[in-house]
Design a protein around this motif. Structure first.
Motif, mmCIF file in Angstrom:
data_model
loop_
_atom_site.group_PDB
_atom_site.id
_atom_site.type_symbol
_atom_site.label_atom_id
_atom_site.label_comp_id
_atom_site.label_asym_id
_atom_site.label_seq_id
_atom_site.Cartn_x
_atom_site.Cartn_y
_atom_site.Cartn_z
ATOM 1 N N ALA A 1 0.840 -1.191 0.000
ATOM 2 C CA ALA A 1 0.000 0.000 0.000
ATOM 3 C C ALA A 1 0.876 1.242 0.000
ATOM 4 C CB ALA A 1 -0.927 0.019 1.209
ATOM 5 N N ARG A 2 0.375 2.268 -0.624
ATOM 6 C CA ARG A 2 1.075 3.560 -0.642
ATOM 7 C C ARG A 2 0.233 4.526 0.200
ATOM 8 N NH1 ARG A 2 0.782 7.981 -4.196
ATOM 9 N NH2 ARG A 2 2.680 9.256 -4.228
ATOM 10 N N LEU A 3 0.756 4.840 1.395
ATOM 11 C CA LEU A 3 -0.010 5.602 2.379
ATOM 12 C C LEU A 3 0.780 6.811 2.859
ATOM 13 C CD1 LEU A 3 -1.230 2.636 4.616
ATOM 14 C CD2 LEU A 3 -2.551 3.804 2.832
ATOM 15 N N GLY A 4 0.039 7.785 3.405
ATOM 16 C CA GLY A 4 0.694 8.905 4.056
ATOM 17 C C GLY A 4 1.412 8.463 5.314
ATOM 18 N N GLU A 5 2.540 9.090 5.610
ATOM 19 C CA GLU A 5 3.326 8.710 6.785
ATOM 20 C C GLU A 5 2.497 8.797 8.053
ATOM 21 O OE1 GLU A 5 5.212 9.282 10.456
ATOM 22 O OE2 GLU A 5 4.334 10.985 9.350
ATOM 23 N N TYR A 6 1.693 9.863 8.193
ATOM 24 C CA TYR A 6 0.889 10.015 9.396
ATOM 25 C C TYR A 6 -0.125 8.879 9.530
ATOM 26 C CZ TYR A 6 -3.189 11.476 6.684
ATOM 27 O OH TYR A 6 -4.251 11.492 5.816
ATOM 28 N N HIS A 7 -0.585 8.352 8.396
ATOM 29 C CA HIS A 7 -1.582 7.299 8.395
ATOM 30 C C HIS A 7 -0.978 5.960 8.821
ATOM 31 C CE1 HIS A 7 -5.170 5.368 6.029
ATOM 32 N NE2 HIS A 7 -5.220 5.149 7.318
ATOM 33 N N ALA A 8 0.254 5.716 8.418
ATOM 34 C CA ALA A 8 0.903 4.437 8.726
ATOM 35 C C ALA A 8 1.776 4.510 9.973
ATOM 36 C CB ALA A 8 1.759 4.002 7.535
ATOM 37 N N ARG A 9 1.876 5.677 10.589
ATOM 38 C CA ARG A 9 2.839 5.911 11.673
ATOM 39 C C ARG A 9 2.701 4.900 12.816
ATOM 40 N NH1 ARG A 9 2.419 11.764 13.881
ATOM 41 N NH2 ARG A 9 3.055 12.175 11.728
ATOM 42 N N ALA A 10 1.503 4.714 13.315
ATOM 43 C CA ALA A 10 1.320 3.817 14.459
ATOM 44 C C ALA A 10 1.623 2.370 14.080
ATOM 45 C CB ALA A 10 -0.112 3.933 14.998
ATOM 46 N N ASP A 11 1.242 1.947 12.866
ATOM 47 C CA ASP A 11 1.503 0.575 12.430
ATOM 48 C C ASP A 11 2.993 0.338 12.218
ATOM 49 O OD1 ASP A 11 -1.232 -0.234 12.358
ATOM 50 O OD2 ASP A 11 -1.469 0.881 10.490
ATOM 51 N N LEU A 12 3.706 1.333 11.711
ATOM 52 C CA LEU A 12 5.151 1.202 11.541
ATOM 53 C C LEU A 12 5.839 1.078 12.898
ATOM 54 C CD1 LEU A 12 5.657 3.877 8.740
ATOM 55 C CD2 LEU A 12 6.032 1.420 8.489
ATOM 56 N N ALA A 13 5.403 1.902 13.857
ATOM 57 C CA ALA A 13 6.019 1.855 15.187
ATOM 58 C C ALA A 13 5.756 0.529 15.874
ATOM 59 C CB ALA A 13 5.481 3.007 16.038
ATOM 60 N N ALA A 14 4.591 -0.070 15.627
ATOM 61 C CA ALA A 14 4.230 -1.335 16.269
ATOM 62 C C ALA A 14 4.728 -2.544 15.496
ATOM 63 C CB ALA A 14 2.710 -1.418 16.427
ATOM 64 N N GLY A 15 5.283 -2.336 14.300
ATOM 65 C CA GLY A 15 5.774 -3.448 13.498
ATOM 66 C C GLY A 15 4.705 -4.140 12.686
ATOM 67 N N ARG A 16 3.508 -3.604 12.681
ATOM 68 C CA ARG A 16 2.442 -4.216 11.865
ATOM 69 C C ARG A 16 2.663 -3.964 10.384
ATOM 70 N NH1 ARG A 16 -0.473 -2.055 16.368
ATOM 71 N NH2 ARG A 16 -0.799 -0.111 15.220
ATOM 72 N N LEU A 17 3.363 -2.865 10.064
ATOM 73 C CA LEU A 17 3.745 -2.545 8.697
ATOM 74 C C LEU A 17 5.226 -2.190 8.684
ATOM 75 C CD1 LEU A 17 0.798 -0.236 7.498
ATOM 76 C CD2 LEU A 17 1.173 -2.632 6.857
ATOM 77 N N VAL A 18 5.859 -2.427 7.541
ATOM 78 C CA VAL A 18 7.245 -1.997 7.344
ATOM 79 C C VAL A 18 7.336 -1.280 6.005
ATOM 80 C CG1 VAL A 18 8.238 -3.840 8.744
ATOM 81 C CG2 VAL A 18 7.887 -4.201 6.294
ATOM 82 N N GLU A 19 8.256 -0.340 5.915
ATOM 83 C CA GLU A 19 8.431 0.385 4.661
ATOM 84 C C GLU A 19 9.299 -0.425 3.711
ATOM 85 O OE1 GLU A 19 9.898 4.745 2.912
ATOM 86 O OE2 GLU A 19 10.291 4.208 5.015
ATOM 87 N N VAL A 20 8.956 -0.393 2.422
ATOM 88 C CA VAL A 20 9.759 -1.049 1.395
ATOM 89 C C VAL A 20 10.055 -0.039 0.291
ATOM 90 C CG1 VAL A 20 8.787 -3.328 1.889
ATOM 91 C CG2 VAL A 20 7.727 -1.892 0.140
ATOM 92 N N LEU A 21 11.057 -0.362 -0.505
ATOM 93 C CA LEU A 21 11.447 0.487 -1.638
ATOM 94 C C LEU A 21 11.680 1.931 -1.206
ATOM 95 C CD1 LEU A 21 9.073 -0.880 -4.423
ATOM 96 C CD2 LEU A 21 11.547 -1.194 -4.272
ATOM 97 N N ALA A 22 12.281 2.106 -0.032
ATOM 98 C CA ALA A 22 12.516 3.463 0.476
ATOM 99 C C ALA A 22 13.402 4.273 -0.451
ATOM 100 C CB ALA A 22 13.129 3.387 1.873
ATOM 101 N N ASP A 23 14.381 3.622 -1.097
ATOM 102 C CA ASP A 23 15.278 4.339 -1.992
ATOM 103 C C ASP A 23 14.616 4.668 -3.326
ATOM 104 O OD1 ASP A 23 17.277 4.258 -0.097
ATOM 105 O OD2 ASP A 23 18.112 2.374 -0.853
ATOM 106 N N ALA A 24 13.760 3.754 -3.788
ATOM 107 C CA ALA A 24 13.108 3.977 -5.081
ATOM 108 C C ALA A 24 11.849 4.815 -4.948
ATOM 109 C CB ALA A 24 12.765 2.642 -5.736
ATOM 110 N N GLY A 25 11.213 4.736 -3.799
ATOM 111 C CA GLY A 25 10.007 5.534 -3.597
ATOM 112 C C GLY A 25 10.342 7.008 -3.577
ATOM 113 N N VAL A 26 9.501 7.794 -4.211
ATOM 114 C CA VAL A 26 9.773 9.221 -4.310
ATOM 115 C C VAL A 26 9.595 9.896 -2.953
ATOM 116 C CG1 VAL A 26 8.992 11.364 -5.377
ATOM 117 C CG2 VAL A 26 9.124 9.281 -6.727
ATOM 118 N N GLY A 27 8.716 9.325 -2.135
ATOM 119 C CA GLY A 27 8.449 9.995 -0.865
ATOM 120 C C GLY A 27 7.815 11.348 -1.098
ATOM 121 N N ASP A 28 6.988 11.432 -2.129
ATOM 122 C CA ASP A 28 6.388 12.712 -2.486
ATOM 123 C C ASP A 28 5.498 13.226 -1.363
ATOM 124 O OD1 ASP A 28 3.422 11.746 -4.153
ATOM 125 O OD2 ASP A 28 4.865 10.392 -3.247
#
Length: 307
Positions: free
Chosen positions: A238-265
């Motif tokens: 999924a491509r989500l806003g950082e604020y939207h995924a923030r709690a899941d990333l902190a809890a390990g329910r989601l992880v970021e992928v393609l950080a280098d290739a993603g534009v991070g727009d």
């Protein structure tokens, strides 16, 4: 001079007291003045409102209708004057809010209890939708929008920026592998949206330039919260806003992928409203309470503090 509001007040007093003389005493008028005002009202409308007898007054069908509508209009007038004249502490009325499902759920809703402690007389009419609200047609006071701020007739109060990330659940990556190149997206289930304004593309960095990469998947949803929940459940990327995924990333329910290739727009987040001059007190105090707290929330890693 047009004094229809005054005539309404006289007529309502006559109905409530049951006689011209009693209404005159309440209004500090003479009975003949009250009677003349009611007659003038009937002549202008071309209908009889009150049936007169030696014992009592009774309303005609038209009189009942006029009384009902007059009460409503006088109440609206009182509310309008209170809204325009009271200070922030006494602000009252309804504030109609529109926000995306994710932003409303994560950022707006948690602040409401503290807001009501400060302003207990304000009613919040909250609508959550990822479709763009028309503030004019939907009688919306404030719309919180992420991106899509092209309407120059609206006033925008900047809140922050939403950086986009590509995320997935660890269990999904265990089953399908971790994408390491833009081309890997072709073999992954990319969860998307069904908005007419949204194309099934993710901007990606490849070969030193940014390209819109076509993606496909088994889900097209009309809101980001559904996409987030399905990503947490292991359904796909999924491509989500950082604020939207923030709690899941902190809890390990989601992880970021393609950080280098993603534009991070980044997309702007703002509170949009009609104005800016002479905002009603109810709208002004809402903005004064919410905007600074939401700005803090949008800072990456910030914890929402309603106080």
């Amino acid at each position: 001079m047009d004094n229809r509001a005054g005539e309404m007040q006289v007529f309502v007093a006559v109905v409530e007291t049951g006689s011209f003389s009693a209404a005159a005493r309440r209004l500090k008028m003479t009975p003949s003045t009250v009677s003349k005002l009611v007659v003038r009202l009937e002549e202008r409308l071309g209908v009889r409102l009150v049936e007169r007898s030696t014992r009592r007054l009774s309303l005609t069908t038209e009189g009942h209708l006029y009384h009902e509508r007059a009460l409503r209009m006088l109440s609206d007038l009182d509310e309008l004057e209170r809204e325009l004249t009271v200070g922030s502490a006494g602000a009252s009325g309804t504030v109609r809010i529109n926000a995306s499902v994710a932003f409303g759920t994560i950022a707006v809703e948690p602040l409401l209890p503290a807001f009501w402690q400060a302003h207990p007389n304000i009613v919040i009419d909250l609508s959550l939708s990822d479709e763009m609200a028309d503030l004019y047609l939907e009688r919306t006071d404030i719309a919180f929008r992420v991106g899509g701020m092209d309407d120059s007739s609206l006033t925008a109060r900047r809140i922050g920026t939403a950086r986009r990330l590509i995320v997935a659940a660890p269990e999904y990556l265990d089953r399908n592998g971790i994408p390491t190149t833009v081309e890997d997206l072709d073999r992954h289930n990319c969860l998307g949206f069904n908005f007419q304004r949204t194309q099934p593309v993710w901007p990606m960095r490849t070969g030193g330039r940014i390209v819109d990469r076509m993606v496909a998947g088994t889900l097209l949803a009309n809101n980001g919260e559904t996409v987030r929940r399905l990503a947490v459940a292991g359904a796909g990327l999924a491509r989500l806003g950082e604020y939207h995924a923030r709690a899941d990333l902190a809890a390990g329910r989601l992880v970021e992928v393609l950080a280098d290739a993603g534009v991070g727009d980044e997309e702007h987040v703002a509170a949009l409203y009609l104005g800016p001059h002479r905002l009603p007190a109810r709208v002004r105090v809402f903005l004064e309470f919410f905007v600074p707290r939401l700005r803090t929330f949008m800072i990456e890693g910030a914890v929402l503090d309603p106080n």
